[in-house]
Design a protein around this motif. Structure first.
Motif, PDB file in Angstrom:
ATOM      1  N   UNK A   1      -3.069  -4.639  -9.040  1.00 36.89           N
ATOM      2  CA  UNK A   1      -4.051  -5.637  -9.440  1.00 36.89           C
ATOM      3  C   UNK A   1      -3.382  -6.721 -10.285  1.00 36.89           C
TER       4      UNK A   1
ATOM      5  N   UNK B   1      -5.025  -1.892   0.766  1.00 36.50           N
ATOM      6  CA  UNK B   1      -4.480  -2.976  -0.054  1.00 36.50           C
ATOM      7  C   UNK B   1      -5.107  -4.321   0.354  1.00 36.50           C
TER       8      UNK B   1
ATOM      9  N   UNK C   1      -8.368  -4.488  -1.367  1.00 31.86           N
ATOM     10  CA  UNK C   1      -8.159  -4.766  -2.789  1.00 31.86           C
ATOM     11  C   UNK C   1      -7.905  -6.257  -2.999  1.00 31.86           C
TER      12      UNK C   1
ATOM     13  N   UNK D   1       0.804   1.224  -3.667  1.00 27.43           N
ATOM     14  CA  UNK D   1      -0.508   1.673  -4.121  1.00 27.43           C
ATOM     15  C   UNK D   1      -1.505   0.539  -4.216  1.00 27.43           C
ATOM     16  N   UNK D   2      -2.620   0.806  -4.913  1.00 27.12           N
ATOM     17  CA  UNK D   2      -3.655  -0.222  -5.085  1.00 27.12           C
ATOM     18  C   UNK D   2      -4.214  -0.189  -6.507  1.00 27.12           C
ATOM     19  N   UNK D   3      -3.491   0.444  -7.438  1.00 29.57           N
ATOM     20  CA  UNK D   3      -4.020   0.636  -8.793  1.00 29.57           C
ATOM     21  C   UNK D   3      -3.781  -0.533  -9.724  1.00 29.57           C
ATOM     22  N   UNK D   4      -3.717  -0.228 -11.018  1.00 30.23           N
ATOM     23  CA  UNK D   4      -3.715  -1.295 -12.023  1.00 30.23           C
ATOM     24  C   UNK D   4      -2.484  -2.188 -11.939  1.00 30.23           C
TER      25      UNK D   4
ATOM     26  N   UNK E   1       0.849  -1.185   0.000  1.00 26.30           N
ATOM     27  CA  UNK E   1       0.000   0.000   0.000  1.00 26.30           C
ATOM     28  C   UNK E   1       0.876   1.222   0.000  1.00 26.30           C
TER      29      UNK E   1
END
Lengths: 295, 291
Positions: free
Chosen positions: B179, B205, B208, B173-176, B12
């Motif tokens: 993922x 996170x 996610x 982070x938690x973006x693309x 995260x």
């Protein structure tokens, strides 16, 4: 000791970024905003653009007053009207809509909201409906900093629309400090691209140096003037300073490695709130930036 | 189905010690492939000194390109674009999402989507085992797709060499990119720190990972900076269904190891932090086997 000076600060947009995460970006952005707000009450805005992990509000007392959702338009297929031609799936670059035999399925998490599918549909079977991808929260931080924060929804792939919505709150006539996401790729670039100046926060380690070099390259590509803040000075080596010297990059500030700073941070107190002796040095950082931008 | 287990280290929040912990796992683990999917700020190579065996070009996301000969400046593209990325005389490649709507609306067919060369994918050898990693051109568009390519390269090696484990350094982070780094893995290990931001970002996170159905374990790094918040971190982790597997003490030897570009378990094997990392790894090894 709030100043009563009526003079206005140079209305610059200054982003605070870092190639490597966790180097103290938010410590610097919040401290700079708070110090400037002491000098220029109601003339300072802080925008938290680390929309995946926004946490500037955790380092200073913040009162939120308003929250607005950020939407994009995503496709909703009318199964009755659809003739299964597959043109929508063909047009979609994000793989957010697919034709599987006689059914068109959508994957809204992947959708960028561009509208290409609806545009190409020959029978108008695609309606565009709003989907919440994040929100913009606004309030006042540390007494007089106008604070705006972007926050993406969990599992949302495309955070750019939240960043755009946040940047719409940058106002002329104020100093705007923008906390950027870590890294050097699209989220960071979108956040810093229109800034007058970008402060790059790093730490004096091989990791810090490696990621600083990438961040400097990015600033150069975007033609954004930039300088460096070295945080946790003393933990590593001199390589970051040597690099800045060789490349002609200003070192705006060095924050020493002190356990008490880390402990204050862990209590949710940013640098200038915990240690007011740092107000002077942060004010000088702003003065140095104003001078560098003027040149 | 597969003969190997995959674990991604995420955080995260950046700078929690993810890469230092992972570099030590790389030194401790037997029979594994290493992957660095923090393509945006790749650092693992600094610790593991890979020798590159093969390099593959990465052609990143497409962006709109205009043929000025054909353009009649009608402005259809500008009116259609929802990302404010195009005007009759300019294309902002940073704002362009590569959606292609402008190419569809242009009556003169003056716009096309073109991919750009934005990085390299490497397969390397290290003294700790094979490694897949990448380099993204600074200022280039990042991509979940490059992360997926790094992971595919690592999995190909795991199958080829009959290895048990793929250990993956993930992005912050938690973006693309996150993922892509945690899709279909067996375990996400969150390395966090006992600060308000560390807890907040860990929770995002964990949510996610939960959304994508991935099991999680948590390590609290620099735990003695704030013992009360370390307790709170583990409580929040448990609330999200993650297992707290250990705490690491704050120790300047970790930074010294980074400066020496050596995993801390090799740099200072007798230090408290190295012993704690070694204990965490044996727990994780057991967890991975049982999953």
């Amino acid at each position: 000791m709030p100043s009563v000076a009526a003079n206005s600060p140079a209305p610059l947009t200054i982003s605070v970024a870092a190639g490597k995460g966790g180097t103290g970006k938010t410590l610097v952005s919040t401290s700079l905003a708070i110090e400037l707000a002491y000098e220029y009450p109601d003339k300072v805005a802080l925008l938290d653009g680390d929309v995946e992990e926004p946490n500037a509000d955790l380092l200073m007392p913040t009162v939120f007053e308003d929250s607005q959702p950020v939407h994009i338009l995503v496709p909703e297929v009318d199964a009755e009207a659809c003739i299964h031609c597959g043109k929508c799936a063909e047009a979609c670059q994000a793989s957010a809509i697919a034709k599987i035999r006689d059914v068109v399925v959508t994957f809204h998490e992947l959708c960028t909201g561009c509208g290409a599918c609806a545009y190409v549909c020959p029978v108008d079977a695609i309606a565009e409906v709003p989907r919440k991808v994040g929100r913009i929260d606004r309030g006042i931080a540390a007494g007089s900093v106008e604070f705006t924060q972007g926050r993406s929804e969990i599992a949302q792939q495309h955070t750019g629309s939240v960043t755009s919505a946040l940047k719409a709150h940058i106002k002329s006539g104020k100093v705007s400090i923008v906390d950027a996401p870590p890294g050097t790729s699209c989220p960071m670039q979108e956040t810093i691209e229109d800034s007058d100046y970008c402060i790059l926060v790093t730490e004096p380690t091989p990791f810090g140096l490696n990621d600083l070099k990438a961040a400097v390259e990015t600033c150069r590509t975007l033609s954004v003037p930039h300088g460096v803040v070295i945080n946790r000075d003393g933990i590593g080596d001199r390589a970051v300073e040597d690099y800045c010297k060789t490349e002609g990059i200003s070192v705006l500030l060095k924050i020493p490695h002190e356990r008490r700073i880390a402990e204050a941070y862990s209590r949710g107190e940013t640098l200038v709130l915990a240690f007011p002796e740092w107000r002077g040095p942060l004010g000088q950082v702003f003065d140095a930036i104003v001078e560098e931008v003027a040149q | 189905m597969t003969g190997y287990k995959q674990m991604t280290v995420v955080s995260g929040k950046g700078g929690t010690g993810k890469t230092s912990v992972l570099a030590s796992f790389a030194a401790l683990a037997d029979g594994k492939v290493i992957a660095d999917t923090d393509v945006d700020a790749a650092n693992l190579h600094i610790m593991l000194h890979p020798t590159v065996l093969t390099t593959e070009e990465f052609w990143g996301a497409k962006i709109a390109v205009r043929d000025p000969e054909k353009c009649k400046q009608c402005g259809e593209c500008e009116r259609a674009c929802r990302f404010d990325a195009i005007t009759v005389d300019d294309i902002n490649e940073y704002a362009c999402e590569g959606c292609g709507l402008c190419t569809l609306v242009c009556p003169e067919k003056a716009l096309v989507l073109e991919p750009a060369l934005t990085g390299d994918l490497y397969v390397s050898e290290t003294k700790y085992g094979p490694m897949a990693h990448a380099r993204l051109v600074p200022g280039a568009e990042s991509s979940g797709r490059l992360v997926t390519m790094v992971r595919q390269a690592a999995e190909t090696i795991a199958i080829r060499d009959g290895l048990d484990t793929v250990i993956i350094d993930g992005p912050p982070g938690i973006g693309c990119t996150v993922t892509a780094a945690i899709a279909d893995i067996d375990l996400a290990l969150v390395v966090t720190e006992p600060t308000p931001s560390g807890i907040h970002d860990m929770a995002r996170v964990l949510k996610t990972a939960d959304y994508f159905g991935v099991s999680c374990a948590v390590i609290v790094n620099k735990a003695d900076i704030n013992e009360a918040l370390s307790d709170e971190t583990e409580r929040v982790a448990a609330e999200h269904g993650a297992r707290a597997i250990g705490r690491l003490p704050y120790d300047s030897v970790v930074t010294e190891a980074v400066s020496a570009m050596t995993p801390v378990v090799e740099f200072a094997p007798d230090s408290g932090v190295s012993k704690a990392i070694t204990r965490c790894w044996s727990d994780l090894e057991q967890m991975l086997k049982s999953l």
